[in-house]
Design an enzyme around this catalytic site. Structure first.
Site, PDB file in Angstrom:
ATOM      1  N   TYR A 178       1.144  -1.367  -0.027  1.00 36.86           N
ATOM      2  CA  TYR A 178       0.129   0.123   0.003  1.00 36.86           C
ATOM      3  C   TYR A 178       0.928   1.296  -0.185  1.00 36.86           C
ATOM      4  O   TYR A 178       0.217   2.336  -0.264  1.00 36.86           O
ATOM      5  CB  TYR A 178      -0.806   0.102   1.115  1.00 36.86           C
ATOM      6  N   LEU A 207     -17.098  -0.877   2.330  1.00 31.11           N
ATOM      7  CA  LEU A 207     -18.157   0.247   1.487  1.00 31.11           C
ATOM      8  C   LEU A 207     -18.275  -0.251   0.143  1.00 31.11           C
ATOM      9  O   LEU A 207     -18.652   0.659  -0.589  1.00 31.11           O
ATOM     10  CB  LEU A 207     -17.745   1.736   1.788  1.00 31.11           C
ATOM     11  N   ASN A 211     -17.417   8.237   9.095  1.00 31.06           N
ATOM     12  CA  ASN A 211     -17.535   6.789   9.445  1.00 31.06           C
ATOM     13  C   ASN A 211     -17.507   6.323  10.503  1.00 31.06           C
ATOM     14  O   ASN A 211     -17.446   4.959  11.054  1.00 31.06           O
ATOM     15  CB  ASN A 211     -16.310   6.172   8.415  1.00 31.06           C
TER      16      ASN A 211
END
Ligand SMILES: NC(=O)c1ccc[n+]([C@@H]2O[C@H](COP(=O)([O-])OP(=O)(O)OC[C@H]3O[C@@H](n4cnc5c(N)ncnc54)[C@H](OP(=O)(O)O)[C@@H]3O)[C@@H](O)[C@H]2O)c1
Length: 253
Positions: free
Chosen positions: A36, A171, A221
């Site tokens: 990442y 999501l 969130n």
């Protein structure tokens, strides 16, 4: 383990700033992986922020081509940490269940480099192979998981084995946020579709890892502790299941 975490895939614009903002909002779990590119920024944010290290739960992953023990040390260097709270096998290797990787993580745990160890993208039969080979049960299976793609079989298995399901892409990478049923239920509770997806996980006992670059998303969130989805509405949301995967295919049935 916190019941909600921050995903950091593609959170590369200002990783340290975003993670710090999340820590300030109350997030206590951060999920990453070497590929990442966010490990250095996460380490930076943890250093800069006043939250004590032992109140933050850091999750990272070894790759299927890694020497798991050596990679754990390398990734800890990138994170500037002495230990990871959870070290996962990112995905099973192309053949076998990754027994060598698993033995490497067991050693890392014994040596204090990882507090918990687990797997990601594992089907039930592969988890069973690891347990039979070593006697060590993964703490976590991190898998794609949303109302549109989930599995009672996996949930029951993990509950029986006391394995926590961490839900990635909770999501749906925004692909299903415009679903009509979800939208109608969100309106009923005065919440957003994203908040419904996160809350659905909490009530199922699964641990969502929503990723958010934008501060308003980070905040939204986290505002999911002030309402409860009724049993009937949970059943409606469960019923949205169609084996959907925003990544291609679900790694389980
Ligand atoms: N183990 C694995 O193999 C694996 C695979 C995939 C993902 N993961 C982990 O799981 C984490 C989450 O999954 P993901 O990143 O694939 O997808 P996701 O969390 O399902 O979706 C992220 C997307 O949703 C948007 N978003 C966030 N909050 C929102 C809100 N309240 N309203 C509308 N849109 C919102 C984000 O936008 P902004 O960024 O613009 O705010 C981003 O575009 C990853 O970051 C990673 O840590 C693990």
């Amino acid at each position: 383990m916190p019941i909600l975490g921050l995903g950091t895939w593609q959170l590369t614009k200002d990783t340290a700033g975003t993670v710090e903002a999340a820590l300030r909002l109350g997030y206590r779990m951060i999920d990453t992986a070497e590929d990442y590119g966010t490990q250095p920024g996460i380490g930076e944010a943890i250093k800069r922020n006043a939250t004590a290290r032992d109140r933050i739960y850091v999750v990272t992953k070894v790759e299927e081509t890694d020497d798991a023990y050596e990679a754990t040390r390398r990734y800890l260097d990138e994170l500037q940490l002495d230990y990871a709270d959870l070290m996962l096998i990112h995905r099973p290797p192309p053949s076998g269940a990754g027994e060598e990787l698993w033995r490497g993580l067991i050693r890392a745990k014994k040596d204090g480099l990882a507090r918990d160890i687990g797997v990601s993208n594992y089907a039930i039969d592969l988890i069973e192979i690891l347990i039979r080979a070593t006697g060590e049960t993964p703490t976590v299976n991190q898998i794609e998981w949303s109302p549109f793609g989930h599995s009672d079989k996996m949930l029951t298995y993990c509950q029986q084995r006391q394995i926590v399901i961490q839900a990635y892409s909770p999501l749906t990478r925004t692909k299903r946020l415009d679903d009509n049923t979800l939208g109608a239920l969100a309106a009923k509770y005065g919440k957003t579709p994203a908040q419904m997806l996160i809350r659905w996980n909490l009530q199922r006992g699964t641990v969502p890892l929503p990723k958010a670059n934008r501060r308003e998303h980070l905040q939204e969130n986290f505002q999911i502790f002030d309402f409860e989805i009724s049993r009937d509405d949970m059943a409606s949301i469960n019923g949205l299941n169609e084996g959907y995967s925003s990544l291609g295919t679900l790694p389980y049935d």
